[in-house]
Design a protein around this motif. Sequence first.
Motif, PDB file in Angstrom:
ATOM      1  N   GLY A   1       0.761  -0.971  -0.661  1.00 26.60           N
ATOM      2  CA  GLY A   1      -0.130  -0.258  -0.055  1.00 26.60           C
ATOM      3  C   GLY A   1       0.414   1.109   0.015  1.00 26.60           C
ATOM      4  O   GLY A   1       0.719   2.684  -0.167  1.00 26.60           O
ATOM      5  N   ASP A   2       1.939   1.263  -0.127  1.00 20.56           N
ATOM      6  CA  ASP A   2       3.033   2.442   0.329  1.00 20.56           C
ATOM      7  C   ASP A   2       2.276   3.903   0.869  1.00 20.56           C
ATOM      8  O   ASP A   2       1.900   4.410   0.790  1.00 20.56           O
ATOM      9  N   ASN A   3       1.866   3.341   2.120  1.00 19.93           N
ATOM     10  CA  ASN A   3       1.825   4.070   3.151  1.00 19.93           C
ATOM     11  C   ASN A   3       0.563   4.870   2.829  1.00 19.93           C
ATOM     12  O   ASN A   3      -0.048   6.258   3.098  1.00 19.93           O
ATOM     13  N   GLY A   4      -0.084   3.583   2.143  1.00 17.54           N
ATOM     14  CA  GLY A   4      -2.120   4.737   1.481  1.00 17.54           C
ATOM     15  C   GLY A   4      -2.065   4.951  -0.008  1.00 17.54           C
ATOM     16  O   GLY A   4      -2.269   5.250  -0.521  1.00 17.54           O
ATOM     17  N   VAL A   5      -1.063   4.920  -0.075  1.00 23.23           N
ATOM     18  CA  VAL A   5      -0.892   5.308  -2.173  1.00 23.23           C
ATOM     19  C   VAL A   5      -1.691   4.615  -2.319  1.00 23.23           C
ATOM     20  O   VAL A   5      -2.033   5.082  -3.726  1.00 23.23           O
ATOM     21  N   ILE A   6      -1.211   3.763  -2.924  1.00 26.15           N
ATOM     22  CA  ILE A   6      -1.838   2.395  -3.205  1.00 26.15           C
ATOM     23  C   ILE A   6      -2.764   1.684  -2.803  1.00 26.15           C
ATOM     24  O   ILE A   6      -2.565   0.248  -2.618  1.00 26.15           O
ATOM     25  N   GLY A   7      -3.598   1.853  -1.921  1.00 25.02           N
ATOM     26  CA  GLY A   7      -4.847   1.290  -1.388  1.00 25.02           C
ATOM     27  C   GLY A   7      -4.419   1.314   0.215  1.00 25.02           C
ATOM     28  O   GLY A   7      -2.837   1.176   0.625  1.00 25.02           O
ATOM     29  N   ASN A   8      -5.167   0.973   1.556  1.00 28.42           N
ATOM     30  CA  ASN A   8      -5.186   1.881   2.952  1.00 28.42           C
ATOM     31  C   ASN A   8      -5.663   0.107   3.556  1.00 28.42           C
ATOM     32  O   ASN A   8      -5.411   0.132   4.787  1.00 28.42           O
ATOM     33  N   GLU A   9      -5.836  -1.659   2.611  1.00 29.48           N
ATOM     34  CA  GLU A   9      -6.387  -2.388   3.135  1.00 29.48           C
ATOM     35  C   GLU A   9      -5.178  -2.828   4.092  1.00 29.48           C
ATOM     36  O   GLU A   9      -5.879  -3.782   4.591  1.00 29.48           O
ATOM     37  N   ASP A  10      -4.169  -2.810   4.303  1.00 29.42           N
ATOM     38  CA  ASP A  10      -2.400  -3.983   4.590  1.00 29.42           C
ATOM     39  C   ASP A  10      -2.839  -3.015   5.699  1.00 29.42           C
ATOM     40  O   ASP A  10      -2.579  -3.341   7.019  1.00 29.42           O
ATOM     41  N   ASP A  11      -2.802  -1.294   5.881  1.00 28.73           N
ATOM     42  CA  ASP A  11      -3.022   0.032   6.907  1.00 28.73           C
ATOM     43  C   ASP A  11      -4.263  -0.789   7.799  1.00 28.73           C
ATOM     44  O   ASP A  11      -4.516  -1.085   9.293  1.00 28.73           O
ATOM     45  N   THR A  12      -5.573  -1.148   7.652  1.00 29.29           N
ATOM     46  CA  THR A  12      -7.069  -0.648   8.580  1.00 29.29           C
ATOM     47  C   THR A  12      -6.808  -1.910   8.865  1.00 29.29           C
ATOM     48  O   THR A  12      -8.106  -2.278   8.905  1.00 29.29           O
ATOM     49  N   ILE A  13      -6.812  -3.404   7.440  1.00 33.60           N
ATOM     50  CA  ILE A  13      -7.371  -4.470   7.733  1.00 33.60           C
ATOM     51  C   ILE A  13      -6.246  -5.775   8.078  1.00 33.60           C
ATOM     52  O   ILE A  13      -6.486  -6.357   9.715  1.00 33.60           O
ATOM     53  N   LEU A  14      -5.080  -5.535   7.256  1.00 34.77           N
ATOM     54  CA  LEU A  14      -4.147  -6.597   7.762  1.00 34.77           C
ATOM     55  C   LEU A  14      -2.853  -6.962   8.816  1.00 34.77           C
ATOM     56  O   LEU A  14      -2.641  -7.573   9.919  1.00 34.77           O
ATOM     57  N   ARG A  15      -2.711  -5.303   9.128  1.00 30.27           N
ATOM     58  CA  ARG A  15      -1.638  -4.988   9.941  1.00 30.27           C
ATOM     59  C   ARG A  15      -2.209  -5.398  11.556  1.00 30.27           C
ATOM     60  O   ARG A  15      -2.014  -5.888  12.486  1.00 30.27           O
TER      61      ARG A  15
END
Length: 348
Positions: A215-229
């Motif tokens: 996601g590059d800190n939300g630049v290419i999507g925020n799902e990694d930060d909001t769901i996965l991590r």
Amino acid sequence: MKKAENIVVGISIGDLNGIGGEIVLKTFEDARMLEFCTPVIFASAKAMNFFKTHFNSEINFNNINNTNQIVSGKVNVFNCWNEPVAIEFGKEDLKIGEYAIKSLEVATKALKNNEIDVLVTAPINKHNIQSEAFKFPGHTDYLAQELEGESLMFMVTDTLRVGLLTDHVPVKDIVENLSEALIIKKINAVYNSLLQDFNIVRPKIAVLGINPHTGDNGVIGNEDDTILRPTLQKLKNEGKLVYGPYAADSFFGSNNYKNFDAIVATYHDQGLIPFKTLSFGQGVNFTAGLNKVRTSPDHGTAYEIAGKGVADENSFKEAVFAAIQIFKNRIDYEELTSNQLKKSNQKI
């Protein structure tokens, strides 16, 4: 509890117009295989004799109509039907799909009834098996319904194991299928499988990201930060050695995968492309998380080479070996946990 010897391996024959019959014959033409297990092929005597003649096999079958007739040291053929079937190699045929499902259903019933110990499935065609009575994308979904537990598609070799958060899901639907509950369920299934099926005491698991570069800190999507991590952090807080999310594009090329006991991919191709690139022909598809052991080769029906006698049986043979070893490992794990429980109760 059954001892880890004379393991009865049930085999569903898959698509008769594909390479299933050929790879099954080639596997058990090696008489040494009968020292490891007793095979039971769920098909028909007529179909298997057709394959035997076509591929000039010297196997002698023990034809049976119920599992009480299984003979150790023989290649047993369970008659799921008696009528002749028109086998046309390389042709997609709805009628052939019906026989593939009949074989699977009879074999699964035998597995549920403990008449066979493990199930190894030859490849099916996911299109010609569809009917009003059978509406599953493939083996895994059907077996998840029929057997107890939470199923997980787990691709394995001796040195590489890849599990999936989502399996046969269209790319456009991947994110909406992901949730904290699903991620926890799937990673726990991987963790528990590593413990009981592969005898790994402290499993280390890597998880691949959802988006490019996670996601590059939300630049290419925020799902990694909001769901996965956040979900992975919860698992870490439980004491599990779960790491990630890792950017998928460089994870395998950098050999980072060698530092872990298993890798969990977010979706089908993210995990299976590198897995098959690194291990094609040796990999095994294992349905982890269920109360019974099921494996299959890592390839499909291969219509383009069906009937030509050139199919490579190694992945199917590895699937047989994997099923046997996992079955043995589960027995060892049950004995270990039982002994630990007894010691714990004695202290109390």
